[in-house]
Design an enzyme around this catalytic site. Structure first.
Site, PDB file in Angstrom:
ATOM      1  N   VAL A   9      46.077 -32.398 -42.701  1.00 13.56           N
ATOM      2  CA  VAL A   9      46.619 -33.730 -42.400  1.00 13.56           C
ATOM      3  C   VAL A   9      46.409 -34.092 -40.937  1.00 13.56           C
ATOM      4  CG1 VAL A   9      48.719 -35.141 -42.374  1.00 13.56           C
ATOM      5  CG2 VAL A   9      48.338 -33.501 -44.232  1.00 13.56           C
ATOM      6  N   ASP A  10      46.716 -33.148 -40.059  1.00 13.02           N
ATOM      7  CA  ASP A  10      46.648 -33.384 -38.621  1.00 13.02           C
ATOM      8  C   ASP A  10      45.969 -32.197 -37.949  1.00 13.02           C
ATOM      9  OD1 ASP A  10      47.021 -34.419 -36.091  1.00 13.02           O
ATOM     10  OD2 ASP A  10      49.110 -33.772 -35.923  1.00 13.02           O
TER      11      ASP A  10
END
Length: 488
Positions: free
Chosen positions: A117-118
């Site tokens: 996601v990040d």
């Protein structure tokens, strides 16, 4: 990251909020609620409690793949990782081993999925991340569940104290170590945390490609201080990335020189260029050119016909054609020699050196250029510097694959075992190379001296770990972490 929900309703509420905020696909929400179904089956006596945690974890992995949030290849590897890790924890005799294993695996999953996601990009000089999530403690908890502390040792505590004093005086120390598993930083920290806590937390590891790119490695690497480099053997893996990799290496060298100029830096490097590999009966796996720097000075004094063996032709696909062309030219040269008559040729039809039938682990030979790089950096620094050979014994807890595979996503095997580290006497590099005028020969001699010191220390370390009856007669090896555990 979120806290552990206390009730099923609270857990479902969190899931609903995530879906509402667009952070979790509705399809995935149902998968996480699968936990509730398993709990009901346990309550009804239809599912043994011991299986619940594992089924929950595997069910979540399956739903993550279905939702496109986890690569199928990673799922298969992770299920295997979970099963053998759970078995390792259970073999330790820990209370609620199944639950402990699942909690640790869930924390790993949380951190790994967060990278999808990040994703975190490692700078040339990375400082360990302790906030908002403590990645150092995260890594220590995982490695700690695999260590049999009663059969683990710290070698030469007095030398570690001397290193600590040198660092406190603003001097630099480089550990020239063998490297056995992905768990080595955690093992190092666990062995020193009780007696030399600053060494455990402040050491800077010279890290290669895999530990900062592999999905399962990254969260553990985020909890360590790193100097990030791309090793020579991986620079050409993706030709279009070679320039950027070389630029990263340049920045890292600048960062290392700055750190040494400031003083008080403890740096760990594995000059072999990777993890030790086991010598297996019936064959041996080597990385092409891995010990070339040590071999070349000796080979240069011999008459040679040079060939690339079949088992290494495909190591680097883009080099296969040039290797085959070299082999063709060698065959032509051999034929000419035989046509001229009077040639004495020695060939080993086995394809390599004889090996013992039993599996043997030993530190891999050091790359002379890597050792020379560190010697040169500390020698040029504004503060004094020291080189210490260091032995690491950790292979049973997470043995690397039999072959050196450049592809990411290797199989993770784990076991509960004793581990240890031991540091040799400081390396007097000036004495080692004194009188050697040839630059390459001097570098090879220094690397060889460091490696032999590690091999000698490793032999004693292995005996202290694997032979408890002998350990009692080896005062150089202690267990300060046991006293700390008893006090806690």
């Amino acid at each position: 990251m979120w806290g552990q929900p206390k009730t099923e309703a609270e857990f479902k509420g969190i899931l609903a909020k995530l879906v509402e905020a667009g952070k979790l696909p509705p399809k995935l929400q149902a998968g996480w609620e699968f936990k509730g179904i398993l709990a009901k089956l346990v309550e009804a006596g239809k599912l043994p409690p011991k299986l619940q945690a594992g089924w929950e974890f595997k069910g979540i992995l399956a739903k993550l793949v279905e939702a496109g949030k986890l690569p199928p290849k990673l799922q298969a590897g992770w299920v295997d990782f979970y099963d053998n890790y759970r078995a390792a924890v259970e073999s330790s005799g820990a209370d609620n081993a199944e639950l402990l294993a699942t909690k640790v695996q869930c924390s790993i999953a949380d951190c790994v999925l967060n990278q999808f996601v990040d994703p975190y990009t490692f700078p040339s000089a990375h400082k360990r991340l302790l906030e908002p999530y403590n990645y150092y403690n995260f890594g220590q908890r995982y490695v700690g569940t695999l260590i049999d502390f009663n059969n683990s040792v710290l070698g030469h505590a007095d030398r570690w104290t001397k290193i600590q004093e040198q660092l406190a005086a603003g001097e630099n120390v480089v550990l020239l170590a063998n490297h056995q598993t992905e768990a080595d930083p955690g093992v190092f920290a666990h062995m020193l945390a009780a007696s030399h806590p600053n060494l455990a937390t402040d050491v800077i590891y010279v890290a290669g490609d895999r530990v900062v790119t592999d999905a399962l490695c990254k969260p553990f690497s985020m909890g360590r201080n790193l100097f990030c480099v791309h090793s020579k053997k991986h620079l050409d893996d993706v030709p279009e990335l070679k320039a950027s990799k070389m630029e990263t290496n340049r920045k890292t060298l600048v960062a290392m020189q700055r750190a040494f100029n400031a003083g008080g830096s403890l740096v760990w490097i594995a000059p072999s260029g990777g993890r030790d590999r086991c010598v297996y009966g019936g064959g041996v796996w080597l990385v092409e050119g891995q010990s070339a720097a040590l071999c070349k000075p000796f080979s240069m004094g011999r008459n040679l016909f040079c060939v690339h063996s079949k088992k290494h032709l495909d190591d680097v696909p883009e080099l296969k054609a040039s290797k085959m062309e070299t082999n063709r030219k060698t065959l032509v040269a051999m034929q000419r020699a035989f046509n001229a008559r009077g040639s004495l040729v020695w060939i080993a039809p086995s394809g390599g050196r004889d090996r013992p039938k039993d599996d043997v682990w030993s530190p891999d030979a050091f790359d002379a250029t890597a050792v020379e790089l560190m010697r040169n950096l500390i020698n040029r620094a504004k503060q004094p510097g020291h080189l210490y050979p260091m032995a690491m014994f950790s292979y049973p807890v997470m043995p690397p694959p039999k072959t050196v595979d450049k592809a990411l996503g290797e199989r993770r095997l784990t076991a509960w075992s004793g581990v240890g580290i031991s540091v040799a006497q400081e390396l007097d590099w000036q004495a080692v190379i004194s009188g050697i005028e040839d630059k390459e020969a001097a570098q090879a001699a220094l690397a060889d001296a460091a490696w032999k010191a590690v091999v000698a220390e490793y032999s004693e370390l292995e005996a202290a770990i694997m032979q408890p009856e002998k350990r009692a007669q080896m005062p150089a090896f202690s267990q300060p972490f046991l006293a700390a555990q008893d006090a806690a």
